[in-house]
Scaffold this active site. Structure first.
Site, PDB file in Angstrom:
ATOM      1  NE  ARG A 172       4.784  -9.838  24.933  1.00 49.65           N
ATOM      2  CZ  ARG A 172       6.083  -9.665  24.740  1.00 49.65           C
ATOM      3  NH1 ARG A 172       6.650 -10.127  23.661  1.00 49.65           N
ATOM      4  NH2 ARG A 172       6.814  -9.027  25.618  1.00 49.65           N
TER       5      ARG A 172
ATOM      6  CG  HIS B 110      23.012   2.072  15.499  1.00 43.51           C
ATOM      7  ND1 HIS B 110      24.037   2.668  14.800  1.00 43.51           N
ATOM      8  CD2 HIS B 110      21.888   2.308  14.785  1.00 43.51           C
ATOM      9  CE1 HIS B 110      23.548   3.247  13.703  1.00 43.51           C
ATOM     10  NE2 HIS B 110      22.246   3.036  13.679  1.00 43.51           N
TER      11      HIS B 110
ATOM     12  CG  ASN C  52      -2.220   0.759   0.972  1.00 50.59           C
ATOM     13  OD1 ASN C  52      -2.217   1.784   0.296  1.00 50.59           O
ATOM     14  ND2 ASN C  52      -3.310   0.276   1.533  1.00 50.59           N
TER      15      ASN C  52
ATOM     16  CB  THR D 175      10.892  -6.942  19.095  1.00 57.94           C
ATOM     17  OG1 THR D 175      10.132  -7.775  19.965  1.00 57.94           O
ATOM     18  CG2 THR D 175      10.419  -5.505  19.200  1.00 57.94           C
TER      19      THR D 175
END
Length: 185
Positions: free
Chosen positions: A171, A106, A76, A156
């Site tokens: 989650r 980093h 999109n 993550t």
């Protein structure tokens, strides 16, 4: 003085390379004025093995060779992919507006200082994944096949097959029912 000039010249070359890449891959590669086949061709010629074209307003940073996109993928508006590390997207996926996929990382030292040099952590997105608007997929994330990422979620880690993921960090909030085979006549 000569060292300073050489350093400046190096920075100017790097800036020119980044500007050229931006012009080709973001301005032209994400242009609403070019048909999808031309946008896909731009990415392929730049070294990205893509089988689906980027959408309107597509933004890209990183190395084109690090981007791999399977067939039947829909992007999109204003999706951003940063491919400092590899980004692999399977087939039949859909990305909502303003989704971000980020691979630069980093390192953080024991003294709390972060490294100015970015390292790439790859992102893998399986087949038939739907990523909702403004979701973020962060460095090192793995999204397995048949997953829904809710709008605004921040991924993550690993999203296992057959689930809906939401929240910050994302989650698993629900199971997806596997598609049933059609009844035999």
């Amino acid at each position: 003085m000569a060292d300073r000039l050489a350093e400046l010249a190096g920075h100017l070359r790097q800036d020119a390379r980044i500007a050229g890449s931006h012009l080709l891959l973001t301005v032209l590669g994400g242009s609403i004025y070019l048909p999808p086949t031309v946008r896909k061709l731009i990415y392929r010629r730049a070294g990205a093995p893509v089988e689906s074209p980027p959408g309107f307003g597509f933004r890209f940073a990183g190395r084109p060779a690090n981007l791999r996109v399977g067939p039947d993928v829909y992007f999109n508006q204003r999706v951003f992919i940063e491919a400092v590390g590899p980004v692999v997207i399977g087939s039949g996926c859909a990305f909502g507006m303003e989704v971000m996929v980020v691979t630069s990382h980093h390192e953080l030292g024991t003294d709390g200082r972060w490294s100015i040099e970015a390292t790439g952590r790859g992102v893998t997105i399986g087949d038939r994944v739907w990523v909702g608007a403004r979701a973020m997929i962060l460095p090192g994330a793995v999204v397995e096949d048949d997953v829904v990422i809710a709008a605004g979620a921040v991924v993550t880690g690993r999203c296992r097959s057959g689930g809906v993921y939401a929240g910050v960090p994302a989650r698993r909030i629900r199971e997806l029912v596997p598609a049933q085979a059609p009844p035999r006549a």
